[in-house]
Write a protein that holds these residues in place. Structure first.
Motif, PDB file in Angstrom:
ATOM      1  N   VAL A 163     -39.990   9.791   2.770  1.00 49.66           N
ATOM      2  CA  VAL A 163     -39.511   8.831   1.763  1.00 49.66           C
ATOM      3  C   VAL A 163     -39.318   7.422   2.354  1.00 49.66           C
ATOM      4  N   LEU A 203     -37.798   9.629  18.159  1.00 47.39           N
ATOM      5  CA  LEU A 203     -38.686   9.120  17.109  1.00 47.39           C
ATOM      6  C   LEU A 203     -40.080   9.109  17.715  1.00 47.39           C
ATOM      7  N   GLY A 222     -33.050  10.911  12.577  1.00 45.58           N
ATOM      8  CA  GLY A 222     -32.633   9.680  11.899  1.00 45.58           C
ATOM      9  C   GLY A 222     -31.269   9.168  12.316  1.00 45.58           C
ATOM     10  N   HIS A 257     -36.892  -6.293  11.234  1.00 44.25           N
ATOM     11  CA  HIS A 257     -37.672  -5.097  10.911  1.00 44.25           C
ATOM     12  C   HIS A 257     -36.939  -4.383   9.773  1.00 44.25           C
ATOM     13  N   ALA A 259     -35.998  -1.276   8.247  1.00 48.84           N
ATOM     14  CA  ALA A 259     -35.900   0.188   8.364  1.00 48.84           C
ATOM     15  C   ALA A 259     -34.882   0.751   7.394  1.00 48.84           C
ATOM     16  N   ARG A 262     -28.659  -0.380   5.469  1.00 50.23           N
ATOM     17  CA  ARG A 262     -27.356  -0.231   6.134  1.00 50.23           C
ATOM     18  C   ARG A 262     -27.406  -0.733   7.572  1.00 50.23           C
ATOM     19  N   ILE A 263     -28.591  -0.614   8.227  1.00 49.48           N
ATOM     20  CA  ILE A 263     -28.724  -1.141   9.595  1.00 49.48           C
ATOM     21  C   ILE A 263     -28.659  -2.671   9.550  1.00 49.48           C
ATOM     22  N   ASN A 287     -40.346   1.069   4.964  1.00 48.01           N
ATOM     23  CA  ASN A 287     -40.489   0.755   6.386  1.00 48.01           C
ATOM     24  C   ASN A 287     -41.976   0.785   6.724  1.00 48.01           C
ATOM     25  N   MET A 317     -36.403  -2.727  16.161  1.00 43.56           N
ATOM     26  CA  MET A 317     -36.087  -1.594  17.048  1.00 43.56           C
ATOM     27  C   MET A 317     -36.914  -0.412  16.554  1.00 43.56           C
ATOM     28  N   GLY A 318     -37.475   0.365  17.475  1.00 41.20           N
ATOM     29  CA  GLY A 318     -38.300   1.487  17.044  1.00 41.20           C
ATOM     30  C   GLY A 318     -38.507   2.518  18.140  1.00 41.20           C
TER      31      GLY A 318
HETATM   32  O1  UT7 Z   1     -38.159   2.060  11.977  1.00 39.07           O
HETATM   33  C1  UT7 Z   1     -37.783   2.666  13.174  1.00 39.07           C
HETATM   34  C2  UT7 Z   1     -36.357   2.862  13.232  1.00 39.07           C
HETATM   35  N1  UT7 Z   1     -35.930   3.832  12.255  1.00 39.07           N
HETATM   36  C3  UT7 Z   1     -34.712   3.740  11.772  1.00 39.07           C
HETATM   37  O2  UT7 Z   1     -34.047   2.801  12.094  1.00 39.07           O
HETATM   38  C4  UT7 Z   1     -34.201   4.842  10.897  1.00 39.07           C
HETATM   39  C5  UT7 Z   1     -32.765   5.105  11.239  1.00 39.07           C
HETATM   40  N2  UT7 Z   1     -32.159   6.152  10.475  1.00 39.07           N
HETATM   41  C6  UT7 Z   1     -31.864   6.055   9.153  1.00 39.07           C
HETATM   42  O3  UT7 Z   1     -32.214   5.077   8.523  1.00 39.07           O
HETATM   43  C7  UT7 Z   1     -31.060   7.153   8.494  1.00 39.07           C
HETATM   44  O4  UT7 Z   1     -30.548   8.001   9.473  1.00 39.07           O
HETATM   45  C8  UT7 Z   1     -31.875   7.990   7.463  1.00 39.07           C
HETATM   46  C9  UT7 Z   1     -32.163   7.142   6.229  1.00 39.07           C
HETATM   47  C10 UT7 Z   1     -33.168   8.482   8.084  1.00 39.07           C
HETATM   48  C11 UT7 Z   1     -31.058   9.196   7.006  1.00 39.07           C
HETATM   49  O5  UT7 Z   1     -29.811   8.771   6.468  1.00 39.07           O
HETATM   50  P1  UT7 Z   1     -28.463   9.491   6.932  1.00 39.07           P
HETATM   51  O6  UT7 Z   1     -27.376   8.886   6.159  1.00 39.07           O
HETATM   52  O7  UT7 Z   1     -28.403   9.417   8.422  1.00 39.07           O
HETATM   53  O8  UT7 Z   1     -28.692  10.960   6.402  1.00 39.07           O
HETATM   54  P2  UT7 Z   1     -28.692  12.321   7.217  1.00 39.07           P
HETATM   55  O9  UT7 Z   1     -29.968  12.454   7.995  1.00 39.07           O
HETATM   56  O10 UT7 Z   1     -27.416  12.460   7.945  1.00 39.07           O
HETATM   57  O11 UT7 Z   1     -28.733  13.357   6.010  1.00 39.07           O
HETATM   58  C12 UT7 Z   1     -27.646  13.455   5.074  1.00 39.07           C
HETATM   59  C13 UT7 Z   1     -27.968  14.515   4.039  1.00 39.07           C
HETATM   60  C14 UT7 Z   1     -28.479  15.821   4.640  1.00 39.07           C
HETATM   61  O12 UT7 Z   1     -27.943  16.882   3.871  1.00 39.07           O
HETATM   62  P3  UT7 Z   1     -26.705  17.731   4.421  1.00 39.07           P
HETATM   63  O13 UT7 Z   1     -27.157  18.325   5.722  1.00 39.07           O
HETATM   64  O14 UT7 Z   1     -25.582  16.747   4.582  1.00 39.07           O
HETATM   65  O15 UT7 Z   1     -26.507  18.743   3.330  1.00 39.07           O
HETATM   66  C15 UT7 Z   1     -29.964  15.755   4.442  1.00 39.07           C
HETATM   67  O16 UT7 Z   1     -30.568  17.029   4.323  1.00 39.07           O
HETATM   68  O17 UT7 Z   1     -29.037  14.036   3.195  1.00 39.07           O
HETATM   69  C16 UT7 Z   1     -30.074  15.012   3.126  1.00 39.07           C
HETATM   70  N3  UT7 Z   1     -31.350  14.324   2.989  1.00 39.07           N
HETATM   71  C17 UT7 Z   1     -31.898  14.034   1.784  1.00 39.07           C
HETATM   72  N4  UT7 Z   1     -31.498  14.276   0.525  1.00 39.07           N
HETATM   73  C18 UT7 Z   1     -32.274  13.827  -0.479  1.00 39.07           C
HETATM   74  C19 UT7 Z   1     -32.158  13.851   3.959  1.00 39.07           C
HETATM   75  N5  UT7 Z   1     -33.232  13.252   3.426  1.00 39.07           N
HETATM   76  C20 UT7 Z   1     -33.089  13.358   2.073  1.00 39.07           C
HETATM   77  C21 UT7 Z   1     -33.874  12.928   0.984  1.00 39.07           C
HETATM   78  N6  UT7 Z   1     -33.420  13.173  -0.253  1.00 39.07           N
HETATM   79  N7  UT7 Z   1     -35.027  12.254   1.147  1.00 39.07           N
END
Ligand code: UT7
Length: 330
Positions: A163, A203, A222, A257, A259, A262-263, A287, A317-318
């Motif tokens: 997504v 990553l 993530g 960048h 991504a 919230r960042i 992204n 950052m990546g």
């Molecule tokens: O570009 C390179 C650098 N990349 C980044 O900077 C990405 C950095 N990371 C992020 O932006 C965030 O960590 C994400 C957007 C990837 C994820 O957000 P989060 O708030 O860290 O969510 P999480 O991974 O802790 O997941 C929270 C919940 C989980 O459910 P449980 O375990 O709490 O029941 C996930 O299974 O959200 C669930 N979840 C989703 N739900 C609906 C994860 N992806 C999805 C989704 N739709 N697409």
């Protein structure tokens, strides 16, 4: 000697351009592919839609289109270019470098062309290398292109990653100019690039020619990436601003960048950056890795926000982890 008259060789941004695939995929479309919702994606990331390449749109074609537009914007012909740097992690082929394909498309037969691989930090790395080549006198006019088709390496069954990403390309033309040695002069003022390979498995893509002999799919912890992102980005931006002896209040535009909203907001809070000074295109592009900064930069030039003379701070950052910042007066 009159200090005011001292001239220095700077890399001046002469033009910018971008290209996006025709197809737009909204969060509603995404919820038909994996178990997700518009509400979750918008709340956790800020993304509402992304562009997805069709079979005939590739990193090469998007990159070439962005480069053509950047040259047109700069009022320069392709014959002016003596170096092409393409920042990408999704090349058309394992080799040759996509930069050589773009070079051929533009009809350029002189100079050099190569790719830079620093994932989402690729454009900042590319600017840093281009600036060094210009300052050392090895290049006069450089196309720095960020072009990606991440849709090709996504696991479309993994809602935690698919997504987040989209496809697209952005480019800038840098040209060597002798300008007065003053912060008011145009051109790149500071570049800072960093990496810490201990985090290479946070990553990554789970395939490659030398291991699986396949292309592989993107994998990401993530939360782990998120944790490091704000700290690393803030520290490298601080370093760049300290070297230029400026504060966040002096910067006209932050072009980060794209991504996660919230960042960007977390970094802004940490550094005291006003949110209306941040160029955000995440909502419509997602992204796009190395393409996200030049895409955002071009959008803000086209909509009239960024003007000649503005002080712009790029940061990213990546994967790697890699990160970096570039401070430039447009
Ligand atoms: O570009 C390179 C650098 N990349 C980044 O900077 C990405 C950095 N990371 C992020 O932006 C965030 O960590 C994400 C957007 C990837 C994820 O957000 P989060 O708030 O860290 O969510 P999480 O991974 O802790 O997941 C929270 C919940 C989980 O459910 P449980 O375990 O709490 O029941 C996930 O299974 O959200 C669930 N979840 C989703 N739900 C609906 C994860 N992806 C999805 C989704 N739709 N697409």
């Amino acid at each position: 000697m009159n200090e005011a008259a001292k001239l220095v060789r700077r890399s001046v941004i002469k033009g910018s351009g971008s290209a996006l695939p025709a197809r737009i995929m909204t969060n509603a479309d995404m919820s038909k592919v994996v178990d997700t919702s518009d509400e979750w994606i918008v709340e956790r990331t800020g993304i509402k839609a992304r562009h997805i390449a069709n079979d005939s749109e590739t990193t090469r074609t998007l990159g070439t289109e962005a480069a053509r537009r950047a040259l047109k914007h700069a009022g320069l012909g392709a014959d002016a270019v003596d170096l092409i740097i393409v920042a990408t992690s999704t090349p058309d082929q394992t080799f040759p470098a996509t930069a050589t394909l773009v070079q051929a498309d533009l009809g350029i037969t002189r100079g050099a062309a190569f790719d830079v691989q620093a994932v989402c930090s690729g454009f900042v790395y590319g600017l840093s290398v281009a600036d060094a080549m210009i300052k050392s006198g090895q290049a006069q006019c450089v196309l720095v292109i960020g072009s990606e088709t991440f849709s090709r390496i996504l696991d479309w069954t993994d809602r935690t990653t698919c997504v987040l990403f989209g496809d697209g390309a952005g480019a800038v033309v840098l040209q060597a100019e002798m300008v007065p040695d003053s912060p008011a002069s145009p051109g790149i003022m500071v570049t800072r690039i960093r990496s810490d390979g201990r985090y290479h498995d946070k990553l990554y893509v789970d395939g490659g020619p030398s291991t699986t002999k396949t292309v592989g799919h993107l994998r990401m912890e993530g939360r782990e990436v998120f944790k490091h992102a704000v700290v690393n980005i803030a520290s490298v931006m601080d370093e760049a601003m300290a070297e230029a002896r400026i504060t966040a209040a002096d910067v006209d535009w932050f072009v980060p960048h794209q991504a996660n909203r919230r960042i960007l907001e977390g970094t802004a809070r940490k550094l005291g950056i006003r949110e209306d000074r941040i160029v955000m295109t995440l909502d419509r592009h997602g992204n796009t890795s190395a393409a996200s900064i030049p895409l955002a930069f071009d959008a803000a030039i086209q909509d009239g926000r960024i003007h000649k003379g503005d002080l712009v701070l790029f940061e990213a950052m990546g994967g790697g982890f890699t990160w970096g910042a570039v401070l430039a007066r447009y």
